[in-house]
Design a protein around this motif. Structure first.
Motif, PDB file in Angstrom:
ATOM      1  N   MET A   1       0.621  -1.166  -0.007  1.00 58.85           N
ATOM      2  CA  MET A   1      -0.068  -0.087   0.097  1.00 58.85           C
ATOM      3  C   MET A   1       0.902   1.137   0.024  1.00 58.85           C
ATOM      4  SD  MET A   1      -2.857   1.216   2.660  1.00 58.85           S
ATOM      5  CE  MET A   1      -1.699   1.594   4.013  1.00 58.85           C
ATOM      6  N   SER A   2       0.611   2.164  -0.876  1.00 60.63           N
ATOM      7  CA  SER A   2       1.439   3.417  -1.059  1.00 60.63           C
ATOM      8  C   SER A   2       1.068   4.348  -0.002  1.00 60.63           C
ATOM      9  CB  SER A   2       1.286   3.889  -2.541  1.00 60.63           C
ATOM     10  OG  SER A   2      -0.047   4.347  -2.737  1.00 60.63           O
ATOM     11  N   LEU A   3       1.761   5.508   0.140  1.00 61.67           N
ATOM     12  CA  LEU A   3       1.547   6.515   1.245  1.00 61.67           C
ATOM     13  C   LEU A   3       0.473   7.295   0.666  1.00 61.67           C
ATOM     14  CD1 LEU A   3       2.303   8.183   3.511  1.00 61.67           C
ATOM     15  CD2 LEU A   3       3.927   9.461   2.208  1.00 61.67           C
ATOM     16  N   ALA A   4       0.318   7.505  -0.566  1.00 61.03           N
ATOM     17  CA  ALA A   4      -0.751   8.416  -1.303  1.00 61.03           C
ATOM     18  C   ALA A   4      -1.990   7.605  -0.910  1.00 61.03           C
ATOM     19  CB  ALA A   4      -0.247   8.582  -2.702  1.00 61.03           C
ATOM     20  N   TYR A   5      -1.860   6.354  -1.308  1.00 57.49           N
ATOM     21  CA  TYR A   5      -3.446   5.388  -1.042  1.00 57.49           C
ATOM     22  C   TYR A   5      -3.659   5.429   0.527  1.00 57.49           C
ATOM     23  CZ  TYR A   5      -6.568   1.516  -1.359  1.00 57.49           C
ATOM     24  OH  TYR A   5      -7.568   0.830  -1.296  1.00 57.49           O
ATOM     25  N   TYR A   6      -2.920   5.384   1.373  1.00 54.65           N
ATOM     26  CA  TYR A   6      -3.141   5.464   2.571  1.00 54.65           C
ATOM     27  C   TYR A   6      -3.649   6.941   3.148  1.00 54.65           C
ATOM     28  CZ  TYR A   6      -3.214   5.245   7.787  1.00 54.65           C
ATOM     29  OH  TYR A   6      -3.237   5.161   9.103  1.00 54.65           O
ATOM     30  N   ILE A   7      -3.007   7.833   2.505  1.00 56.35           N
ATOM     31  CA  ILE A   7      -3.401   9.142   2.848  1.00 56.35           C
ATOM     32  C   ILE A   7      -4.932   9.517   2.379  1.00 56.35           C
ATOM     33  CG2 ILE A   7      -3.114  11.823   2.335  1.00 56.35           C
ATOM     34  CD1 ILE A   7      -0.207  11.092   2.403  1.00 56.35           C
ATOM     35  N   LYS A   8      -5.203   8.864   1.126  1.00 55.02           N
ATOM     36  CA  LYS A   8      -6.582   8.915   0.897  1.00 55.02           C
ATOM     37  C   LYS A   8      -7.627   8.177   1.516  1.00 55.02           C
ATOM     38  CE  LYS A   8      -9.321   7.812  -3.446  1.00 55.02           C
ATOM     39  NZ  LYS A   8      -8.970   7.322  -4.963  1.00 55.02           N
ATOM     40  N   LEU A   9      -7.078   7.092   2.120  1.00 52.66           N
ATOM     41  CA  LEU A   9      -7.981   6.397   3.128  1.00 52.66           C
ATOM     42  C   LEU A   9      -8.008   7.236   4.268  1.00 52.66           C
ATOM     43  CD1 LEU A   9      -9.422   3.760   4.254  1.00 52.66           C
ATOM     44  CD2 LEU A   9      -7.027   3.178   5.018  1.00 52.66           C
ATOM     45  N   LEU A  10      -7.314   7.751   4.635  1.00 56.82           N
ATOM     46  CA  LEU A  10      -7.334   8.568   5.816  1.00 56.82           C
ATOM     47  C   LEU A  10      -8.287   9.883   5.862  1.00 56.82           C
ATOM     48  CD1 LEU A  10      -3.626   9.221   7.258  1.00 56.82           C
ATOM     49  CD2 LEU A  10      -5.550   7.600   8.340  1.00 56.82           C
ATOM     50  N   LEU A  11      -8.193  10.568   4.646  1.00 58.74           N
ATOM     51  CA  LEU A  11      -9.090  11.633   4.365  1.00 58.74           C
ATOM     52  C   LEU A  11     -10.575  11.150   3.884  1.00 58.74           C
ATOM     53  CD1 LEU A  11      -6.668  13.916   2.184  1.00 58.74           C
ATOM     54  CD2 LEU A  11      -7.223  14.147   4.555  1.00 58.74           C
ATOM     55  N   GLU A  12     -10.807  10.121   3.166  1.00 57.29           N
ATOM     56  CA  GLU A  12     -12.027   9.846   2.801  1.00 57.29           C
ATOM     57  C   GLU A  12     -12.804   8.973   3.718  1.00 57.29           C
ATOM     58  OE1 GLU A  12     -12.080   8.368  -1.090  1.00 57.29           O
ATOM     59  OE2 GLU A  12     -10.957   9.804  -2.065  1.00 57.29           O
ATOM     60  N   VAL A  13     -12.228   8.299   4.587  1.00 59.37           N
ATOM     61  CA  VAL A  13     -12.896   7.226   5.537  1.00 59.37           C
ATOM     62  C   VAL A  13     -12.533   7.647   6.948  1.00 59.37           C
ATOM     63  CG1 VAL A  13     -13.092   4.856   6.023  1.00 59.37           C
ATOM     64  CG2 VAL A  13     -12.673   5.533   3.645  1.00 59.37           C
ATOM     65  N   MET A  14     -11.372   7.761   7.334  1.00 60.75           N
ATOM     66  CA  MET A  14     -11.086   7.823   8.742  1.00 60.75           C
ATOM     67  C   MET A  14     -11.390   9.367   9.367  1.00 60.75           C
ATOM     68  SD  MET A  14     -10.358   4.699   9.485  1.00 60.75           S
ATOM     69  CE  MET A  14      -9.872   4.929  11.198  1.00 60.75           C
ATOM     70  N   LEU A  15     -11.089  10.361   8.426  1.00 60.54           N
ATOM     71  CA  LEU A  15     -11.502  11.648   8.785  1.00 60.54           C
ATOM     72  C   LEU A  15     -12.739  11.855   9.276  1.00 60.54           C
ATOM     73  CD1 LEU A  15     -10.529  14.460   9.538  1.00 60.54           C
ATOM     74  CD2 LEU A  15     -10.442  15.157   7.131  1.00 60.54           C
ATOM     75  N   PRO A  16     -13.698  11.549   8.302  1.00 58.10           N
ATOM     76  CA  PRO A  16     -15.112  11.457   8.162  1.00 58.10           C
ATOM     77  C   PRO A  16     -15.642  10.750   9.695  1.00 58.10           C
ATOM     78  CG  PRO A  16     -14.983  11.342   6.089  1.00 58.10           C
ATOM     79  CD  PRO A  16     -13.723  11.091   6.852  1.00 58.10           C
ATOM     80  N   MET A  17     -15.135   9.865  10.025  1.00 60.72           N
ATOM     81  CA  MET A  17     -15.437   8.833  11.225  1.00 60.72           C
ATOM     82  C   MET A  17     -14.940   9.524  12.324  1.00 60.72           C
ATOM     83  SD  MET A  17     -14.448   5.016   9.393  1.00 60.72           S
ATOM     84  CE  MET A  17     -14.689   4.189  10.998  1.00 60.72           C
TER      85      MET A  17
ATOM     86  N   PHE B   1      -6.913   1.920  17.225  1.00 56.34           N
ATOM     87  CA  PHE B   1      -7.295   1.687  16.023  1.00 56.34           C
ATOM     88  C   PHE B   1      -6.661   2.478  14.802  1.00 56.34           C
ATOM     89  CE2 PHE B   1     -10.456   1.249  12.297  1.00 56.34           C
ATOM     90  CZ  PHE B   1      -9.874   0.026  11.757  1.00 56.34           C
ATOM     91  N   LEU B   2      -6.658   3.417  15.158  1.00 52.59           N
ATOM     92  CA  LEU B   2      -5.907   4.778  14.085  1.00 52.59           C
ATOM     93  C   LEU B   2      -4.600   4.325  14.231  1.00 52.59           C
ATOM     94  CD1 LEU B   2      -7.700   7.782  15.648  1.00 52.59           C
ATOM     95  CD2 LEU B   2      -8.134   6.349  13.515  1.00 52.59           C
ATOM     96  N   PHE B   3      -3.908   3.421  15.127  1.00 54.56           N
ATOM     97  CA  PHE B   3      -2.602   3.088  15.011  1.00 54.56           C
ATOM     98  C   PHE B   3      -2.174   1.642  14.345  1.00 54.56           C
ATOM     99  CE2 PHE B   3      -2.948   6.487  17.971  1.00 54.56           C
ATOM    100  CZ  PHE B   3      -1.910   7.494  17.768  1.00 54.56           C
ATOM    101  N   THR B   4      -3.325   0.824  14.871  1.00 56.10           N
ATOM    102  CA  THR B   4      -3.096  -0.612  14.467  1.00 56.10           C
ATOM    103  C   THR B   4      -3.412  -0.953  12.933  1.00 56.10           C
ATOM    104  OG1 THR B   4      -5.407  -1.194  15.410  1.00 56.10           O
ATOM    105  CG2 THR B   4      -3.198  -1.319  16.668  1.00 56.10           C
ATOM    106  N   LEU B   5      -4.673   0.159  12.450  1.00 56.91           N
ATOM    107  CA  LEU B   5      -5.086  -0.268  11.119  1.00 56.91           C
ATOM    108  C   LEU B   5      -3.683  -0.100  10.107  1.00 56.91           C
ATOM    109  CD1 LEU B   5      -7.300  -0.520   8.995  1.00 56.91           C
ATOM    110  CD2 LEU B   5      -7.767   1.727   9.080  1.00 56.91           C
ATOM    111  N   PRO B   6      -3.051   1.058  10.302  1.00 53.03           N
ATOM    112  CA  PRO B   6      -1.989   1.117   8.998  1.00 53.03           C
ATOM    113  C   PRO B   6      -1.016  -0.116   9.131  1.00 53.03           C
ATOM    114  CG  PRO B   6      -2.046   3.146  10.394  1.00 53.03           C
ATOM    115  CD  PRO B   6      -3.260   2.058  10.953  1.00 53.03           C
ATOM    116  N   LEU B   7      -0.854  -0.710  10.116  1.00 49.86           N
ATOM    117  CA  LEU B   7      -0.040  -1.816  10.135  1.00 49.86           C
ATOM    118  C   LEU B   7      -0.697  -2.996   9.481  1.00 49.86           C
ATOM    119  CD1 LEU B   7       2.275  -3.621  11.643  1.00 49.86           C
ATOM    120  CD2 LEU B   7       0.774  -3.985  13.493  1.00 49.86           C
ATOM    121  N   TRP B   8      -1.934  -3.253   9.724  1.00 48.31           N
ATOM    122  CA  TRP B   8      -2.406  -4.316   9.066  1.00 48.31           C
ATOM    123  C   TRP B   8      -2.786  -4.205   7.740  1.00 48.31           C
ATOM    124  CZ3 TRP B   8      -2.367  -8.706  11.166  1.00 48.31           C
ATOM    125  CH2 TRP B   8      -2.360  -9.116  12.441  1.00 48.31           C
TER     126      TRP B   8
END
Length: 315
Positions: free
Chosen positions: A1-17, A303-310
Motif C-alpha cells: 500500500m502506497s503512502l498516497a493510497y493511505y492518505i486517501k484512506l485517511l481523508l475519505e474514510v477515517m477523517l469523517p469517522m 485502531f488509528l495506529f493498528t489499522l496502518p499496520l494491518w
C-alpha cells in the motif's frame, strides 16, 4: 500500500469517522447524562428499525452468495471463538484480571472478542473493495458477530458476570430484531434471482445514515471525562486489535494460501474496535458499563495506529 493510497484512506474514510465521533463527544457535553440516554435511545430505535434493516437488505439482496463471501463470517466466527478461550484464561487465571470484579472481567471479555464490524467495517471495506466490501461487512455482522453476541456473549454475561440469572431467551430476542429479518429477506431475493433493483436502490438510499448516526452515538457513549486507562483495559484493547486479527490471518494462510479480497476483509474485520452493542449487553446484564465504555473508547483510539499496520501487511 502506497503512502498516497493511505492518505486517501485517511481523508475519505477515517477523517469523517473521527469527525462524527468528535461531534458526538461535543454533543455529550451539552446534553448531560439523562439527555445522552434519551438521545442514544432515539438513535438506537431508528437505526435498528429503519436504517440498519434497509442497509442490510440492500447488501444481501445484491450479493452473489459464494463460498468466497461466506468465508468472511466463517473466519470471523472462528477468531471470536478462539479469542474467547484465550482471553478467558488471561482475565480469569492471570494477574491481569486477578483484582477485578466478576462484572468487570465479564464485560472486558465481551470487549475483547466482539468488534464493530458493521459500523466501522462497512465504510472501511467499501473504500478498499467497493460494493463487495460493503457486502463483506454485512455478512460478517449478520453471519457471525451479531448472532455470536446474542448467544455466546449473553452466556458470558450471565455465566461470568453473575448478576442476572436469566432474562428471557437471547436467541429469540435476536431473531426478533428487524435487521435479522431484512437480511434474511435479502438473502432470499439473491438466491431466487428476483429482479428488484428499484427496491434495492431505495433500500441502499434509506440505509445510508446507518454508519454516520452510529458513529455519532459512539461519540455520545464514550465517557470522555474519565478516559484514564488501566492495564486490563489496554491489554484487552490490544488483544482485540492485534491478537484476534493475527489469528484470522494464520487461519486464512493455512486454509487459502494466497489471500484474496474476502480473506483480507475478514482479517481487517477481526481487528476493528470493540462493538458498540457490547455496551447495551453490559447494561442489560448489569456488568461494569463504565469499564466497557472505557475499553470501547481506547480500542477506537488505538485502531488509528493498528489499522496502518494491518493494511501494510495485507495490501
Amino acid at each position: 500500500m502506497s503512502l498516497a493510497y493511505y492518505i486517501k484512506l485517511l481523508l475519505e474514510v477515517m477523517l469523517p469517522m473521527v469527525l462524527l465521533v468528535a461531534a458526538g463527544a461535543a454533543w455529550r457535553r451539552s446534553l448531560g447524562e439523562n439527555g445522552v440516554k434519551l438521545v442514544r435511545g432515539y438513535i438506537s430505535t431508528i437505526t435498528i428499525n429503519l436504517f440498519a434493516p434497509a442497509l442490510l437488505f440492500a447488501a444481501a439482496a445484491s450479493a452473489d452468495i459464494t463460498t468466497e463471501l461466506l468465508s468472511v463470517p466463517l473466519l470471523l466466527g472462528l477468531s471470536v471463538l478462539f479469542g474467547f478461550g484465550v482471553l478467558y484464561f488471561v482475565l480469569f487465571h492471570t494477574r491481569i484480571g486477578a483484582n477485578l470484579a466478576a462484572t468487570t472481567r465479564a464485560g472486558l471479555l465481551l470487549c475483547g472478542i466482539f468488534g464493530n464490524v458493521l459500523f466501522m467495517g462497512f465504510p472501511l471495506l467499501h473504500f478498499l473493495f467497493g460494493d463487495e466490501g460493503g457486502r463483506y461487512a454485512a455478512f460478517a455482522d449478520m453471519g457471525a458477530a451479531t448472532p455470536l453476541l446474542w448467544s455466546l456473549g449473553v452466556w458470558i454475561a450471565i455465566r461470568f458476570g453473575g448478576q442476572v440469572a436469566h432474562q428471557g431467551n437471547p436467541v429469540k430476542a435476536w431473531l426478533m430484531l428487524p435487521p435479522v429479518w431484512s437480511f434474511m429477506a435479502g438473502i432470499v431475493v439473491s438466491l431466487m434471482g428476483w429482479e428488484v433493483k428499484p427496491i434495492i436502490s431505495a433500500s441502499h438510499f434509506i440505509g445510508q445514515p446507518t454508519v454516520p448516526v452510529m458513529l455519532l452515538m459512539l461519540g455520545l457513549s464514550i465517557p470522555w471525562s474519565r478516559l484514564a486507562p488501566n492495564r486490563a483495559v489496554l491489554s484487552v484493547a490490544m488483544f482485540k486489535l492485534l491478537v484476534l486479527p493475527f489469528t484470522a490471518l494464520l487461519v486464512s494462510w493455512s486454509w487459502f494460501g494466497t489471500l484474496r479480497d474476502a480473506q483480507i476483509a475478514a482479517v481487517i474485520e477481526t481487528g476493528v474496535p470493540t462493538m458498540l452493542m457490547a455496551l447495551s449487553v453490559a447494561d442489560r446484564y448489569q456488568l461494569d458499563v463504565e469499564m466497557v465504555a472505557l475499553t470501547i473508547a481506547w480500542s477506537t483510539v488505538l485502531f488509528l495506529f493498528t489499522l496502518p499496520l494491518w493494511l501494510l501487511i495485507l495490501i
